[in-house]
Design a protein around this motif. Structure first.
Motif, short mmCIF file in Angstrom:
data_model
loop_
_atom_site.label_atom_id
_atom_site.label_comp_id
_atom_site.label_asym_id
_atom_site.label_seq_id
_atom_site.Cartn_x
_atom_site.Cartn_y
_atom_site.Cartn_z
N UNK A 180 11.57 -95.64 -68.75
CA UNK A 180 12.62 -96.49 -68.17
C UNK A 180 13.53 -95.71 -67.22
N UNK A 181 13.61 -94.38 -67.41
CA UNK A 181 14.56 -93.56 -66.64
C UNK A 181 13.88 -92.72 -65.56
N UNK A 182 12.62 -92.99 -65.27
CA UNK A 182 11.85 -92.11 -64.40
C UNK A 182 12.44 -92.00 -62.99
N UNK A 183 13.20 -93.01 -62.55
CA UNK A 183 13.82 -92.97 -61.22
C UNK A 183 15.23 -92.37 -61.25
N UNK A 221 6.41 -84.87 -65.73
CA UNK A 221 5.74 -84.54 -64.46
C UNK A 221 4.52 -85.43 -64.24
N UNK A 222 3.70 -85.60 -65.27
CA UNK A 222 2.48 -86.40 -65.12
C UNK A 222 2.82 -87.88 -64.88
N UNK A 223 3.87 -88.36 -65.53
CA UNK A 223 4.26 -89.75 -65.34
C UNK A 223 4.76 -89.96 -63.91
N UNK A 224 5.54 -89.01 -63.40
CA UNK A 224 6.02 -89.09 -62.01
C UNK A 224 4.85 -88.98 -61.03
N UNK A 225 3.90 -88.10 -61.31
CA UNK A 225 2.76 -87.92 -60.42
C UNK A 225 1.91 -89.18 -60.33
N UNK A 226 1.76 -89.89 -61.44
CA UNK A 226 1.01 -91.16 -61.40
C UNK A 226 1.67 -92.14 -60.44
N UNK A 227 3.01 -92.20 -60.48
CA UNK A 227 3.73 -93.10 -59.57
C UNK A 227 3.59 -92.64 -58.13
N UNK A 228 3.71 -91.32 -57.90
CA UNK A 228 3.57 -90.78 -56.55
C UNK A 228 2.19 -91.09 -55.98
N UNK A 229 1.14 -90.87 -56.78
CA UNK A 229 -0.22 -91.13 -56.31
C UNK A 229 -0.40 -92.59 -55.92
N UNK A 230 0.14 -93.48 -56.74
CA UNK A 230 0.02 -94.90 -56.42
C UNK A 230 0.69 -95.22 -55.10
N UNK A 231 1.87 -94.67 -54.88
CA UNK A 231 2.60 -94.94 -53.63
C UNK A 231 1.89 -94.32 -52.43
N UNK A 232 1.27 -93.16 -52.60
CA UNK A 232 0.52 -92.53 -51.51
C UNK A 232 -0.71 -93.35 -51.13
N UNK A 233 -1.36 -93.91 -52.14
CA UNK A 233 -2.62 -94.61 -51.90
C UNK A 233 -2.44 -96.06 -51.47
N UNK A 234 -1.42 -96.71 -51.98
CA UNK A 234 -1.36 -98.16 -51.83
C UNK A 234 -0.07 -98.67 -51.17
N UNK A 235 0.73 -97.75 -50.59
CA UNK A 235 1.88 -98.18 -49.79
C UNK A 235 1.90 -97.34 -48.51
N UNK A 236 2.73 -97.76 -47.58
CA UNK A 236 2.91 -97.01 -46.34
C UNK A 236 4.17 -96.16 -46.36
N UNK A 253 10.48 -80.31 -52.65
CA UNK A 253 10.41 -80.28 -54.12
C UNK A 253 9.25 -81.14 -54.61
N UNK A 254 9.11 -82.33 -54.03
CA UNK A 254 7.98 -83.19 -54.38
C UNK A 254 6.66 -82.51 -54.02
N UNK A 255 6.58 -81.91 -52.83
CA UNK A 255 5.36 -81.23 -52.40
C UNK A 255 4.98 -80.11 -53.37
N UNK A 256 5.98 -79.37 -53.82
CA UNK A 256 5.74 -78.26 -54.74
C UNK A 256 5.16 -78.76 -56.05
N UNK A 257 5.77 -79.82 -56.61
CA UNK A 257 5.27 -80.38 -57.87
C UNK A 257 3.85 -80.90 -57.71
N UNK A 258 3.59 -81.61 -56.61
CA UNK A 258 2.28 -82.21 -56.40
C UNK A 258 1.21 -81.12 -56.26
#
Length: 278
Positions: A180-183, A221-236, A253-258
């Motif tokens: 619930x607090x991931x953002x 980290x893994x929960x955030x990465x799942x969200x990031x991957x979805x946004x990279x693949x299926x949004x602009x 910071x995002x690039x480093x984590x990814x």
């Protein structure tokens, strides 16, 4: 009154909802056909008789190789808390379901359960079509039985240790709090999580690992990465926009984590996926 579950039967030649994110628990029964299930870019084959379990926020695609009949059964967290399941330790059910990530593919381990699942899913389809007297109550009984079968099969991989019902309740609530607090990164600091659940800053990390076999930082980290991957693949969305939405201090910071977890940059990930789909 709305049904506490959602049932969908589909016969498909190709996946119409590529990269779909369900915000429910999903049981997916394969009636016929075969192909590959892709969950958060982890691929496993499926075949008739398989029972798959999908978690809220999973990114789902089915690579259908032969026309497939699916039965989708969706339900929320509250469904697990109903009396019919709480008598069978609904908290333990939810804790087991939270471990699905390491049990992708067909969830069935007990041989005899395949037969039971086949009859239960046939009953769900039949009652959904007939919609006659007591159909809804029968469907709920069938779904409850499926959930208990899933829990029994997940239990074949034992929990780290026997834990009390109070501890069980607390770890489930911590998992829900993180999702619930991931953002809101401030809420994900160890001292904030500990304070929210009556645990010290130094103990909350050990407590989390003890009950999930994963560190608190790795889970977040893994929960955030799942969200990031979805946004990279299926949004602009631009990478900077994704970083801002998820509360990273900046794009680097995002690039480093990814790169740390995916061994490539977000830009490389987005480009590589688009090339493979051409």
């Amino acid at each position: 009154m709305n049904n506490p579950y959602k049932i969908l039967y589909e016969k498909l030649d190709k996946c119409p909802l590529k990269g779909k994110v369900y915000h429910l628990y999903q049981l997916v029964y394969i009636i016929s056909g075969h192909g590959c299930q892709l969950v958060n870019n982890y691929a496993v084959p499926y075949q008739p008789g398989d029972l798959l379990v999908l978690m809220p926020s999973d990114v789902i695609t089915f690579d259908i190789q032969k026309t497939t009949e699916f039965l989708f059964i969706g339900f929320g967290r509250q469904y697990l808390e109903q009396d019919a399941l709480s008598m069978d330790h609904s908290l333990k059910l939810e804790l087991l379901l939270s471990k699905v990530q390491s049990n992708r593919g067909c969830i069935l381990r007990e041989g005899n359960d395949s037969v039971s699942v086949k009859y239960l899913t046939e009953g769900i389809v039949r009652e959904s079509v007939n919609d006659s007297l007591y159909s809804k109550r029968l469907i709920e009984q069938y779904i409850n039985a499926l959930i208990l079968i899933v829990a029994r099969n997940l239990a074949q991989s034992p929990l780290p240790e026997e834990i009390s019902e109070i501890s069980e309740s607390k770890i489930v609530n911590i998992l829900q709090y993180i999702q619930d607090s991931i953002y809101e990164p401030e809420k994900l600091k160890q001292e904030r999580i500990g304070a929210a659940f009556g645990l010290s800053k130094t103990y909350v990390g050990r407590y989390f690992r003890k009950h999930t076999e994963q560190t608190l930082q790795e889970y977040i980290a893994q929960f955030r990465l799942n969200i990031i991957e979805h946004k990279l693949l299926y949004t602009n969305m631009r990478i900077g926009e994704i970083a801002f939405e998820l509360g990273f201090t900046d794009e680097s910071h995002l690039n480093h984590l990814f790169r740390k977890y995916r061994t490539m940059t977000p830009t490389e990930f987005r480009k590589r996926k688009s090339v493979t789909e051409e």
